[in-house]
Design an enzyme around this catalytic site. Structure first.
Site, PDB file in Angstrom:
ATOM      1  N   PHE A   1      49.819  -9.104  39.640  1.00  0.00           N
ATOM      2  CA  PHE A   1      50.789 -10.073  39.129  1.00  0.00           C
ATOM      3  C   PHE A   1      50.085 -11.278  38.472  1.00  0.00           C
ATOM      4  O   PHE A   1      50.174 -11.481  37.246  1.00  0.00           O
ATOM      5  CB  PHE A   1      51.703 -10.487  40.291  1.00  0.00           C
ATOM      6  CG  PHE A   1      52.498 -11.733  40.057  1.00  0.00           C
ATOM      7  CD1 PHE A   1      53.195 -11.928  38.866  1.00  0.00           C
ATOM      8  CD2 PHE A   1      52.557 -12.715  41.033  1.00  0.00           C
ATOM      9  CE1 PHE A   1      53.931 -13.084  38.649  1.00  0.00           C
ATOM     10  CE2 PHE A   1      53.297 -13.870  40.833  1.00  0.00           C
ATOM     11  CZ  PHE A   1      53.973 -14.064  39.636  1.00  0.00           C
ATOM     12  N   ILE A   2      49.369 -12.067  39.245  1.00  0.00           N
ATOM     13  CA  ILE A   2      48.768 -13.289  38.696  1.00  0.00           C
ATOM     14  C   ILE A   2      47.636 -12.935  37.731  1.00  0.00           C
ATOM     15  O   ILE A   2      47.523 -13.494  36.635  1.00  0.00           O
ATOM     16  CB  ILE A   2      48.250 -14.203  39.831  1.00  0.00           C
ATOM     17  CG1 ILE A   2      49.415 -14.618  40.741  1.00  0.00           C
ATOM     18  CG2 ILE A   2      47.537 -15.428  39.256  1.00  0.00           C
ATOM     19  CD1 ILE A   2      49.002 -15.332  42.019  1.00  0.00           C
TER      20      ILE A   2
ATOM     21  N   ASN B   1      41.518  -1.647  41.211  1.00  0.00           N
ATOM     22  CA  ASN B   1      41.573  -0.257  41.690  1.00  0.00           C
ATOM     23  C   ASN B   1      43.000   0.292  41.727  1.00  0.00           C
ATOM     24  O   ASN B   1      43.243   1.364  42.269  1.00  0.00           O
ATOM     25  CB  ASN B   1      40.933  -0.127  43.080  1.00  0.00           C
ATOM     26  CG  ASN B   1      41.763  -0.793  44.155  1.00  0.00           C
ATOM     27  OD1 ASN B   1      42.663  -1.591  43.846  1.00  0.00           O
ATOM     28  ND2 ASN B   1      41.477  -0.497  45.400  1.00  0.00           N
TER      29      ASN B   1
ATOM     30  N   ALA C   1      42.621  -8.777  45.648  1.00  0.00           N
ATOM     31  CA  ALA C   1      42.716  -8.978  47.094  1.00  0.00           C
ATOM     32  C   ALA C   1      43.736  -8.010  47.650  1.00  0.00           C
ATOM     33  O   ALA C   1      44.581  -7.494  46.913  1.00  0.00           O
ATOM     34  CB  ALA C   1      43.174 -10.400  47.400  1.00  0.00           C
ATOM     35  N   GLN C   2      43.626  -7.782  48.941  1.00  0.00           N
ATOM     36  CA  GLN C   2      44.787  -7.258  49.642  1.00  0.00           C
ATOM     37  C   GLN C   2      45.627  -8.499  49.922  1.00  0.00           C
ATOM     38  O   GLN C   2      45.349  -9.265  50.833  1.00  0.00           O
ATOM     39  CB  GLN C   2      44.383  -6.556  50.943  1.00  0.00           C
ATOM     40  CG  GLN C   2      45.574  -6.131  51.798  1.00  0.00           C
ATOM     41  CD  GLN C   2      46.534  -5.217  51.031  1.00  0.00           C
ATOM     42  OE1 GLN C   2      46.170  -4.109  50.638  1.00  0.00           O
ATOM     43  NE2 GLN C   2      47.765  -5.669  50.806  1.00  0.00           N
TER      44      GLN C   2
ATOM     45  N   TYR D   1      45.155 -12.330  57.048  1.00  0.00           N
ATOM     46  CA  TYR D   1      45.032 -12.666  55.622  1.00  0.00           C
ATOM     47  C   TYR D   1      44.492 -14.082  55.453  1.00  0.00           C
ATOM     48  O   TYR D   1      43.544 -14.319  54.693  1.00  0.00           O
ATOM     49  CB  TYR D   1      46.414 -12.537  54.966  1.00  0.00           C
ATOM     50  CG  TYR D   1      46.499 -13.048  53.547  1.00  0.00           C
ATOM     51  CD1 TYR D   1      45.859 -12.390  52.496  1.00  0.00           C
ATOM     52  CD2 TYR D   1      47.245 -14.192  53.244  1.00  0.00           C
ATOM     53  CE1 TYR D   1      45.959 -12.857  51.191  1.00  0.00           C
ATOM     54  CE2 TYR D   1      47.354 -14.664  51.948  1.00  0.00           C
ATOM     55  CZ  TYR D   1      46.699 -13.988  50.920  1.00  0.00           C
ATOM     56  OH  TYR D   1      46.795 -14.465  49.631  1.00  0.00           O
TER      57      TYR D   1
ATOM     58  N   LYS E   1      40.930 -15.557  53.716  1.00  0.00           N
ATOM     59  CA  LYS E   1      40.901 -16.530  52.615  1.00  0.00           C
ATOM     60  C   LYS E   1      40.051 -17.749  52.988  1.00  0.00           C
ATOM     61  O   LYS E   1      39.376 -18.324  52.120  1.00  0.00           O
ATOM     62  CB  LYS E   1      42.320 -16.932  52.226  1.00  0.00           C
ATOM     63  CG  LYS E   1      43.095 -15.815  51.534  1.00  0.00           C
ATOM     64  CD  LYS E   1      42.504 -15.488  50.160  1.00  0.00           C
ATOM     65  CE  LYS E   1      43.274 -14.455  49.386  1.00  0.00           C
ATOM     66  NZ  LYS E   1      42.674 -14.134  48.095  1.00  0.00           N
TER      67      LYS E   1
ATOM     68  N   ILE F   1      61.807 -13.957  46.432  1.00  0.00           N
ATOM     69  CA  ILE F   1      62.598 -14.157  45.207  1.00  0.00           C
ATOM     70  C   ILE F   1      63.043 -12.821  44.610  1.00  0.00           C
ATOM     71  O   ILE F   1      64.190 -12.643  44.238  1.00  0.00           O
ATOM     72  CB  ILE F   1      61.825 -15.011  44.175  1.00  0.00           C
ATOM     73  CG1 ILE F   1      61.687 -16.437  44.723  1.00  0.00           C
ATOM     74  CG2 ILE F   1      62.518 -15.005  42.818  1.00  0.00           C
ATOM     75  CD1 ILE F   1      61.009 -17.434  43.810  1.00  0.00           C
TER      76      ILE F   1
ATOM     77  N   ARG G   1      59.966 -13.790  61.092  1.00  0.00           N
ATOM     78  CA  ARG G   1      58.689 -13.058  61.154  1.00  0.00           C
ATOM     79  C   ARG G   1      57.602 -14.049  61.520  1.00  0.00           C
ATOM     80  O   ARG G   1      57.370 -15.022  60.801  1.00  0.00           O
ATOM     81  CB  ARG G   1      58.407 -12.405  59.810  1.00  0.00           C
ATOM     82  CG  ARG G   1      59.456 -11.364  59.516  1.00  0.00           C
ATOM     83  CD  ARG G   1      59.282 -10.794  58.142  1.00  0.00           C
ATOM     84  NE  ARG G   1      60.161  -9.638  57.976  1.00  0.00           N
ATOM     85  CZ  ARG G   1      60.140  -8.847  56.925  1.00  0.00           C
ATOM     86  NH1 ARG G   1      59.289  -9.060  55.962  1.00  0.00           N
ATOM     87  NH2 ARG G   1      60.958  -7.826  56.833  1.00  0.00           N
TER      88      ARG G   1
HETATM   89  N1  LIG Z   1      51.333 -14.316  44.700  1.00  0.00           N
HETATM   90  C1  LIG Z   1      51.177 -15.316  45.549  1.00  0.00           C
HETATM   91  O1  LIG Z   1      52.156 -15.945  45.943  1.00  0.00           O
HETATM   92  C2  LIG Z   1      49.807 -15.732  46.022  1.00  0.00           C
HETATM   93  C3  LIG Z   1      49.716 -16.879  46.838  1.00  0.00           C
HETATM   94  C4  LIG Z   1      48.464 -17.266  47.282  1.00  0.00           C
HETATM   95  C5  LIG Z   1      47.342 -16.562  46.918  1.00  0.00           C
HETATM   96  N2  LIG Z   1      47.455 -15.447  46.161  1.00  0.00           N
HETATM   97  C6  LIG Z   1      46.228 -14.734  45.799  1.00  0.00           C
HETATM   98  O2  LIG Z   1      46.212 -14.559  44.399  1.00  0.00           O
HETATM   99  C7  LIG Z   1      45.569 -13.333  44.049  1.00  0.00           C
HETATM  100  C8  LIG Z   1      46.491 -12.476  43.199  1.00  0.00           C
HETATM  101  O3  LIG Z   1      47.689 -12.201  43.938  1.00  0.00           O
HETATM  102  P1  LIG Z   1      48.923 -11.412  43.312  1.00  0.00           P
HETATM  103  O4  LIG Z   1      50.158 -11.989  43.855  1.00  0.00           O
HETATM  104  O5  LIG Z   1      48.743 -11.286  41.865  1.00  0.00           O
HETATM  105  O6  LIG Z   1      48.742 -10.005  44.036  1.00  0.00           O
HETATM  106  P2  LIG Z   1      48.690  -8.533  43.418  1.00  0.00           P
HETATM  107  O7  LIG Z   1      48.661  -7.625  44.600  1.00  0.00           O
HETATM  108  O8  LIG Z   1      49.777  -8.357  42.421  1.00  0.00           O
HETATM  109  O9  LIG Z   1      47.294  -8.493  42.663  1.00  0.00           O
HETATM  110  C9  LIG Z   1      46.093  -8.163  43.298  1.00  0.00           C
HETATM  111  C10 LIG Z   1      45.428  -7.071  42.495  1.00  0.00           C
HETATM  112  O10 LIG Z   1      44.207  -6.753  43.169  1.00  0.00           O
HETATM  113  C11 LIG Z   1      44.043  -5.356  43.107  1.00  0.00           C
HETATM  114  N3  LIG Z   1      43.174  -4.911  44.188  1.00  0.00           N
HETATM  115  C12 LIG Z   1      43.499  -4.767  45.495  1.00  0.00           C
HETATM  116  N4  LIG Z   1      42.451  -4.293  46.172  1.00  0.00           N
HETATM  117  C13 LIG Z   1      41.457  -4.132  45.268  1.00  0.00           C
HETATM  118  C14 LIG Z   1      40.137  -3.640  45.349  1.00  0.00           C
HETATM  119  N5  LIG Z   1      39.615  -3.199  46.499  1.00  0.00           N
HETATM  120  N6  LIG Z   1      39.386  -3.611  44.224  1.00  0.00           N
HETATM  121  C15 LIG Z   1      39.892  -4.022  43.031  1.00  0.00           C
HETATM  122  N7  LIG Z   1      41.151  -4.479  42.893  1.00  0.00           N
HETATM  123  C16 LIG Z   1      41.914  -4.532  44.008  1.00  0.00           C
HETATM  124  C17 LIG Z   1      45.424  -4.768  43.217  1.00  0.00           C
HETATM  125  O11 LIG Z   1      45.505  -3.438  42.693  1.00  0.00           O
HETATM  126  C18 LIG Z   1      46.249  -5.784  42.430  1.00  0.00           C
HETATM  127  O12 LIG Z   1      46.422  -5.348  41.099  1.00  0.00           O
HETATM  128  C19 LIG Z   1      45.180 -12.691  45.387  1.00  0.00           C
HETATM  129  O13 LIG Z   1      43.868 -13.072  45.684  1.00  0.00           O
HETATM  130  C20 LIG Z   1      46.131 -13.332  46.368  1.00  0.00           C
HETATM  131  O14 LIG Z   1      45.606 -13.318  47.671  1.00  0.00           O
HETATM  132  C21 LIG Z   1      48.667 -15.010  45.696  1.00  0.00           C
END
Ligand SMILES: NC(=O)c1ccc[n+]([C@@H]2O[C@H](COP(=O)([O-])OP(=O)(O)OC[C@H]3O[C@@H](n4cnc5c(N)ncnc54)[C@H](O)[C@@H]3O)[C@@H](O)[C@H]2O)c1
Length: 327
Positions: free
Chosen positions: A11-12, A32, A87-88, A153, A157, A194, A276
């Protein structure tokens, strides 16, 4: 500049990749395509990146836990700048499988840090999270607030942030940690409040709130998060620093659910289910440090952002909705 975005199919990461490509940079995405939510959403996101970048966009499918692949990706593409978004993600996923979160979020990060330091990368930006704070001792959270993560998680972080600080000091790799506060927008992960609210309301179902709904969140629109990241291309003022990246204000979950009901015009009432435990009660960011260091100024209010998301959802319902409902 030649930039690596890990997790760039997510997403981000995909919004950031589009932003970088539009600004004229070359971007390599390492992802991946982890199937913990529907991979077709990621394929759509990669399509958007390809459209934005053409030849300047490269996708490498693979894991950040694969040390050799991480090294070869950084070296072969002459990477100058890293945005580490892979990330996971998610509190609940980490409660179900803590070792996976650890492996991806800390071991994966170490692979990237080592490869980036060895390649003399200019700056390494690490996606961190408000989950590092855990229980609030005061609000809004500034960066001096103690970190007491309440989930595996959050622990990963915190560890990642410390590794980044150490790599800045010991290995001459300037790192910046950005603590994102609940990010939302088009193509967002389907398992977030959301999306659930919007999807249920558009289908005439009531939004389900976990707990009493009095918990509050800073919901940050993805464009603001991308802006904060892009700002870091221009300045070294934040090297070695950790900064909150939040929104213009916070909102209770009940208020949010009611707003989605109102905006979608659904004829439903909000319903409540069991709380939760691993979720933080409140998150609210003090963003003055990011404002001071990099000029970060979030501009999208929750009402504007949710309306934009609902519009986007309606237009992309054909492909996005089945993936959300099926996930
Ligand atoms: N969305 C939020 O609200 C939020 C809030 C705080 C922090 N974050 C952090 O922002 C970052 C992006 O989050 P997001 O919401 O876009 O999540 P997301 O799950 O949509 O994106 C993470 C991407 O990482 C990839 N990924 C997972 N394991 C992997 C691996 N072993 N090797 C390579 N790629 C891998 C996934 O396939 C995915 O496309 C993450 O680090 C997350 O922890 C997100």
């Amino acid at each position: 500049m030649r930039i690596l975005v890990t997790g760039g199919a997510g997403f981000i990461g995909s919004h950031l990749t589009e932003g970088l490509l539009r600004a004229g940079h070359d971007v390599v995405v390492l992802d991946n395509l982890d199937p913990y939510y529907d991979v077709d959403i990621k394929r759509h996101s990669l399509g958007r990146c390809r459209d934005a970048g053409g030849d300047r966009f490269t996708f490498v499918e693979g894991s950040v836990t694969d040390e050799a692949l991480v090294r070869s990706t950084v070296a072969e593409h002459d990477v100058e700048f890293v945005y580490h978004q892979a990330a996971q993600a998610g509190v609940r996923a980490s409660v179900e499988n803590p070792k996976k979160s650890h492996e991806v979020n800390t071991t994966g990060l170490l692979n990237l840090l080592e490869a980036a330091a060895d390649a003399g990368v200019e700056r390494f930006v690490n996606a961190s999270s408000s989950s590092v704070y855990g229980r609030d001792e005061y609000l809004p959270y500034d960066e001096d607030h103690p970190t007491n993560p309440r989930s595996p998680y959050g622990v990963t972080k915190v560890a990642a942030e410390h590794y980044c600080t150490v790599w800045t000091d010991l290995f001459d790799l300037p790192c910046v940690n950005l603590r994102y506060f609940t990010v939302y927008g088009p193509r967002m992960r389907p398992n977030m409040a959301i999306t659930n609210f919007v999807s249920r309301c558009l289908n005439g179902e009531p939004p389900v709130v976990y707990g009493d709904g009095e918990q509050t969140r800073d919901f940050t629109y993805v464009d603001d998060v991308v802006e904060a990241n892009l700002d870091l291309l221009e300045t070294d003022a934040a090297d070695g620093e950790t900064m909150n990246v939040g929104s213009t204000g916070n909102i209770s979950i009940t208020e949010l659910a009611r707003y989605v009901v109102e905006e979608t015009g659904a004829d439903v009432e909000v319903v409540y289910d069991e709380a939760r435990d691993a979720d933080a009660r409140h998150t609210h960011a003090d963003v003055s440090k990011a404002e001071r260091l990099i000029g970060y100024e979030p501009t999208t209010t929750i009402r504007e952002g949710v309306s934009q998301f609902i519009d986007w959802y309606r237009k992309n319902r054909e492909w996005y909705e089945p993936l959300v409902i099926g996930s």
